[in-house]
Design a protein around this motif. Structure first.
Motif, PDB file in Angstrom:
ATOM      1  N   TYR A 138       0.845  -1.206   0.000  1.00  0.00           N
ATOM      2  CA  TYR A 138       0.000   0.000   0.000  1.00  0.00           C
ATOM      3  C   TYR A 138       0.879   1.255   0.000  1.00  0.00           C
ATOM      4  CZ  TYR A 138      -3.323   3.523   1.702  1.00  0.00           C
ATOM      5  OH  TYR A 138      -4.085   4.665   1.860  1.00  0.00           O
ATOM      6  N   VAL A 139       1.903   1.255   0.826  1.00  0.00           N
ATOM      7  CA  VAL A 139       2.787   2.425   0.913  1.00  0.00           C
ATOM      8  C   VAL A 139       3.481   2.687  -0.420  1.00  0.00           C
ATOM      9  CG1 VAL A 139       4.869   3.364   2.011  1.00  0.00           C
ATOM     10  CG2 VAL A 139       3.131   2.207   3.401  1.00  0.00           C
ATOM     11  N   ILE A 140       4.042   1.649  -1.002  1.00  0.00           N
ATOM     12  CA  ILE A 140       4.763   1.819  -2.262  1.00  0.00           C
ATOM     13  C   ILE A 140       3.814   2.241  -3.379  1.00  0.00           C
ATOM     14  CG2 ILE A 140       6.092   0.636  -4.033  1.00  0.00           C
ATOM     15  CD1 ILE A 140       7.699   1.271  -1.505  1.00  0.00           C
ATOM     16  N   ALA A 141       2.652   1.595  -3.458  1.00  0.00           N
ATOM     17  CA  ALA A 141       1.687   1.956  -4.494  1.00  0.00           C
ATOM     18  C   ALA A 141       1.232   3.398  -4.347  1.00  0.00           C
ATOM     19  CB  ALA A 141       0.482   1.021  -4.435  1.00  0.00           C
ATOM     20  N   SER A 142       0.969   3.831  -3.114  1.00  0.00           N
ATOM     21  CA  SER A 142       0.542   5.210  -2.875  1.00  0.00           C
ATOM     22  C   SER A 142       1.636   6.196  -3.268  1.00  0.00           C
ATOM     23  CB  SER A 142       0.171   5.403  -1.401  1.00  0.00           C
ATOM     24  OG  SER A 142      -0.929   4.603  -1.044  1.00  0.00           O
ATOM     25  N   ALA A 143       2.874   5.866  -2.925  1.00  0.00           N
ATOM     26  CA  ALA A 143       3.986   6.746  -3.275  1.00  0.00           C
ATOM     27  C   ALA A 143       4.102   6.904  -4.792  1.00  0.00           C
ATOM     28  CB  ALA A 143       5.290   6.197  -2.697  1.00  0.00           C
ATOM     29  N   MET A 144       3.968   5.810  -5.519  1.00  0.00           N
ATOM     30  CA  MET A 144       4.084   5.871  -6.973  1.00  0.00           C
ATOM     31  C   MET A 144       2.924   6.671  -7.584  1.00  0.00           C
ATOM     32  SD  MET A 144       5.431   1.988  -7.778  1.00  0.00           S
ATOM     33  CE  MET A 144       6.033   2.311  -9.431  1.00  0.00           C
ATOM     34  N   LEU A 174      15.436  13.685   8.656  1.00  0.00           N
ATOM     35  CA  LEU A 174      14.618  12.833   7.779  1.00  0.00           C
ATOM     36  C   LEU A 174      13.535  13.652   7.088  1.00  0.00           C
ATOM     37  CD1 LEU A 174      13.177   9.332   8.629  1.00  0.00           C
ATOM     38  CD2 LEU A 174      11.664  11.126   7.788  1.00  0.00           C
ATOM     39  N   LEU A 175      12.840  14.482   7.849  1.00  0.00           N
ATOM     40  CA  LEU A 175      11.763  15.286   7.276  1.00  0.00           C
ATOM     41  C   LEU A 175      12.297  16.254   6.222  1.00  0.00           C
ATOM     42  CD1 LEU A 175       9.700  16.096  10.496  1.00  0.00           C
ATOM     43  CD2 LEU A 175       9.050  14.537   8.648  1.00  0.00           C
ATOM     44  N   ALA A 176      13.444  16.811   6.479  1.00  0.00           N
ATOM     45  CA  ALA A 176      13.982  17.838   5.594  1.00  0.00           C
ATOM     46  C   ALA A 176      14.484  17.283   4.271  1.00  0.00           C
ATOM     47  CB  ALA A 176      15.116  18.590   6.302  1.00  0.00           C
ATOM     48  N   ALA A 177      14.889  15.992   4.259  1.00  0.00           N
ATOM     49  CA  ALA A 177      15.578  15.483   3.078  1.00  0.00           C
ATOM     50  C   ALA A 177      14.854  14.349   2.355  1.00  0.00           C
ATOM     51  CB  ALA A 177      16.978  14.998   3.486  1.00  0.00           C
ATOM     52  N   SER A 178      13.665  13.960   2.818  1.00  0.00           N
ATOM     53  CA  SER A 178      12.972  12.811   2.208  1.00  0.00           C
ATOM     54  C   SER A 178      11.961  13.270   1.168  1.00  0.00           C
ATOM     55  CB  SER A 178      12.262  11.987   3.283  1.00  0.00           C
ATOM     56  OG  SER A 178      13.196  11.425   4.184  1.00  0.00           O
ATOM     57  N   ASP A 179      11.931  12.558   0.054  1.00  0.00           N
ATOM     58  CA  ASP A 179      10.929  12.814  -0.985  1.00  0.00           C
ATOM     59  C   ASP A 179       9.587  12.174  -0.619  1.00  0.00           C
ATOM     60  OD1 ASP A 179      12.708  14.063  -3.106  1.00  0.00           O
ATOM     61  OD2 ASP A 179      13.727  12.144  -2.752  1.00  0.00           O
ATOM     62  N   VAL A 180       9.656  11.046   0.092  1.00  0.00           N
ATOM     63  CA  VAL A 180       8.464  10.346   0.574  1.00  0.00           C
ATOM     64  C   VAL A 180       8.675  10.051   2.049  1.00  0.00           C
ATOM     65  CG1 VAL A 180       7.009   8.298   0.383  1.00  0.00           C
ATOM     66  CG2 VAL A 180       8.061   9.276  -1.676  1.00  0.00           C
ATOM     67  N   VAL A 181       7.722  10.448   2.884  1.00  0.00           N
ATOM     68  CA  VAL A 181       7.770  10.176   4.314  1.00  0.00           C
ATOM     69  C   VAL A 181       6.639   9.219   4.642  1.00  0.00           C
ATOM     70  CG1 VAL A 181       7.538  11.142   6.637  1.00  0.00           C
ATOM     71  CG2 VAL A 181       8.794  12.414   4.875  1.00  0.00           C
ATOM     72  N   SER A 182       6.971   8.079   5.241  1.00  0.00           N
ATOM     73  CA  SER A 182       5.958   7.077   5.584  1.00  0.00           C
ATOM     74  C   SER A 182       6.012   6.782   7.078  1.00  0.00           C
ATOM     75  CB  SER A 182       6.199   5.790   4.785  1.00  0.00           C
ATOM     76  OG  SER A 182       5.185   4.840   5.045  1.00  0.00           O
ATOM     77  N   LEU A 204       3.519  12.514   1.906  1.00  0.00           N
ATOM     78  CA  LEU A 204       3.345  11.945   3.244  1.00  0.00           C
ATOM     79  C   LEU A 204       2.346  10.793   3.177  1.00  0.00           C
ATOM     80  CD1 LEU A 204       3.769  12.001   6.329  1.00  0.00           C
ATOM     81  CD2 LEU A 204       1.860  13.621   6.464  1.00  0.00           C
ATOM     82  N   ILE A 205       2.706   9.660   3.770  1.00  0.00           N
ATOM     83  CA  ILE A 205       1.835   8.485   3.790  1.00  0.00           C
ATOM     84  C   ILE A 205       1.668   8.021   5.229  1.00  0.00           C
ATOM     85  CG2 ILE A 205       1.495   6.117   2.987  1.00  0.00           C
ATOM     86  CD1 ILE A 205       3.335   6.837   0.605  1.00  0.00           C
ATOM     87  N   ASN A 206       0.419   7.884   5.659  1.00  0.00           N
ATOM     88  CA  ASN A 206       0.149   7.356   6.989  1.00  0.00           C
ATOM     89  C   ASN A 206      -0.775   6.155   6.892  1.00  0.00           C
ATOM     90  OD1 ASN A 206      -0.065   6.875   9.704  1.00  0.00           O
ATOM     91  ND2 ASN A 206      -1.400   8.618  10.144  1.00  0.00           N
ATOM     92  N   ALA A 207      -0.188   4.964   7.013  1.00  0.00           N
ATOM     93  CA  ALA A 207      -0.950   3.723   7.083  1.00  0.00           C
ATOM     94  C   ALA A 207      -0.689   3.058   8.430  1.00  0.00           C
ATOM     95  CB  ALA A 207      -0.572   2.796   5.937  1.00  0.00           C
ATOM     96  N   ALA A 208      -0.337   3.888   9.425  1.00  0.00           N
ATOM     97  CA  ALA A 208      -0.001   3.362  10.751  1.00  0.00           C
ATOM     98  C   ALA A 208      -1.177   3.534  11.701  1.00  0.00           C
ATOM     99  CB  ALA A 208       1.251   4.045  11.288  1.00  0.00           C
ATOM    100  N   ARG A 209      -1.303   4.730  12.276  1.00  0.00           N
ATOM    101  CA  ARG A 209      -2.378   5.017  13.201  1.00  0.00           C
ATOM    102  C   ARG A 209      -2.829   6.455  13.056  1.00  0.00           C
ATOM    103  NH1 ARG A 209      -3.535   0.763  13.219  1.00  0.00           N
ATOM    104  NH2 ARG A 209      -3.888  -0.800  14.851  1.00  0.00           N
ATOM    105  N   LEU A 222      -3.704   8.959   3.294  1.00  0.00           N
ATOM    106  CA  LEU A 222      -4.087   8.636   4.668  1.00  0.00           C
ATOM    107  C   LEU A 222      -5.008   7.432   4.647  1.00  0.00           C
ATOM    108  CD1 LEU A 222      -4.920  12.169   6.174  1.00  0.00           C
ATOM    109  CD2 LEU A 222      -2.740  10.927   6.248  1.00  0.00           C
ATOM    110  N   ASP A 223      -4.626   6.392   5.357  1.00  0.00           N
ATOM    111  CA  ASP A 223      -5.479   5.216   5.505  1.00  0.00           C
ATOM    112  C   ASP A 223      -6.091   5.149   6.892  1.00  0.00           C
ATOM    113  OD1 ASP A 223      -6.508   2.647   4.532  1.00  0.00           O
ATOM    114  OD2 ASP A 223      -5.189   1.762   6.045  1.00  0.00           O
ATOM    115  N   VAL A 224      -5.597   5.987   7.797  1.00  0.00           N
ATOM    116  CA  VAL A 224      -6.037   5.974   9.192  1.00  0.00           C
ATOM    117  C   VAL A 224      -6.315   7.399   9.636  1.00  0.00           C
ATOM    118  CG1 VAL A 224      -4.903   3.825   9.840  1.00  0.00           C
ATOM    119  CG2 VAL A 224      -3.608   5.952   9.882  1.00  0.00           C
ATOM    120  N   PHE A 225      -7.225   7.543  10.602  1.00  0.00           N
ATOM    121  CA  PHE A 225      -7.691   8.868  10.996  1.00  0.00           C
ATOM    122  C   PHE A 225      -7.867   8.937  12.508  1.00  0.00           C
ATOM    123  CE2 PHE A 225      -9.018   7.780   6.762  1.00  0.00           C
ATOM    124  CZ  PHE A 225      -8.626   8.887   6.026  1.00  0.00           C
ATOM    125  N   ASP A 226      -7.862  10.164  13.011  1.00  0.00           N
ATOM    126  CA  ASP A 226      -7.990  10.359  14.449  1.00  0.00           C
ATOM    127  C   ASP A 226      -9.326   9.823  14.950  1.00  0.00           C
ATOM    128  OD1 ASP A 226      -7.150  11.192  16.946  1.00  0.00           O
ATOM    129  OD2 ASP A 226      -8.047  13.162  16.751  1.00  0.00           O
TER     130      ASP A 226
END
Length: 314
Positions: free
Chosen positions: A105-111, A195-203, A230-235, A258-262
């Motif tokens: 899911y993360v890789i597909a979303s990034a692409m 990490l935040l400053a230099a990443s093209d994709v943050v998961s 930005l990808i959030n499939a965690a919490r 976003l796959d997860v929400f507050d």
């Protein structure tokens, strides 16, 4: 009353395995009927839940004969772990069973988000040809993936990202910087800010705790590289949703999934914050749900529950 109570969806083959060994109540709608759930829990020895059933407070107090909680997944924020431990109730998540599903899911979303071409469908259907507008999509090869958390799902994601030509950095204070896994996956430990400053994709790959709630707040999102994904499939709760929506509309970051929400299910009034956000994918907590993962998660959970019941002589 049933020894095993299953309150949410479970693969039918695994339900049959449980029912062959123990008196089993399978009712995937039970989570939405609190009174019936309390009644069913009073005599059960095992509860099998996903993420919506709150195993705490009144439910946990009602389940006086409870021996084990089988979690159809890995997140445990819906279970009062301390209260279970105090009563000797074992909590068994399905560790590792949906790692591949979430990583894909993360890789597909990034692409999808880097390329942006999926947005053309309505225009093409309408007879338009927005080719020029879509000529600046980005390749995943050569991009940097920043993983916040470096547990098993993040590592599966890193394996796939590396095979696609991405470089990988990760931030996880619980993984020593000299752990062999860094070299095995070609990843580099990094501070969160770097990490935040230099990443093209943050998961994101962290549980929801007091320390991780709003970890990606407005200030952290502002530190992300311009155009980053930005990808959030965690919490849910790890990302400040209004701050993310504002950053997307302002063009400060390049997209989000976003796959997860507050709050889940996501109420309409909270979903409205995302109105008008470009390059945004929202899914209803399904990153870990595939046909294959459902089978693995359910089978492992059934085995875990039966093992704990047998061990306890229950």
């Amino acid at each position: 009353m049933a020894d095993i109570v299953i309150t949410e969806f479970m693969d039918e083959a695994a339900v049959a395995d449980l029912a062959a060994r123990r008196d089993t109540l399978y009712d995937p709608g039970l989570v939405d009927r609190p009174a019936d759930l309390l009644a069913a829990a009073r005599d059960c020895r095992a509860l099998v839940v996903r993420n919506r059933t709150q195993v705490r407070g009144e439910l946990l107090a009602a389940a006086q004969r409870l021996v084990v909680v089988g979690r159809l997944g890995v997140g445990l924020d819906n279970i009062d772990i301390d209260a279970c431990a105090a009563r000797g109730v074992v909590v068994r998540p399905a560790t590792g069973a949906n790692d591949v599903s979430v990583a894909e899911y993360v890789i597909a979303s990034a692409m999808l988000l880097l390329r942006g071409a999926y947005r053309a469908t309505p225009d093409v259907v309408a007879g338009l040809w927005p080719r020029n507008a879509l000529m600046n999509g980005r390749e995943i090869s050569g991009k940097r993936l920043g993983l916040i958390g470096f547990g098993s799902i993040a590592r599966e994601t890193a394996r796939r990202a590396g095979a696609l030509g991405m470089s990988i950095v990760a931030h996880d204070p619980f993984v020593p910087t000299d752990a062999p896994i860094w070299g095995e996956l070609g990843a580099r430990p990094e501070s969160l800010d770097a990490l935040l400053a230099a990443s093209d994709v943050v998961s994101l790959h962290v549980p929801l705790t007091d320390q991780t709630r709003s970890l990606l707040d407005a200030a952290a999102i502002a530190r992300m590289a311009r155009g980053a994904i930005l990808i959030n499939a965690a919490r849910g709760g790890v990302v400040d949703e209004p701050a993310l929506a504002e950053a997307l509309r302002a063009g400060r970051i390049g997209g989000a999934a976003l796959d997860v929400f507050d709050a889940e299910p996501l109420p309409a009034e909270k979903a409205a914050v995302f109105a008008g956000c470009p390059n945004l994918i929202l899914t209803p907590h399904i990153a870990g749900l595939t046909e294959e993962a459902n089978g693995r998660v359910s089978s492992l959970t059934a085995a875990n529950v039966l093992h704990e019941l047998d061990r306890a002589g229950a």
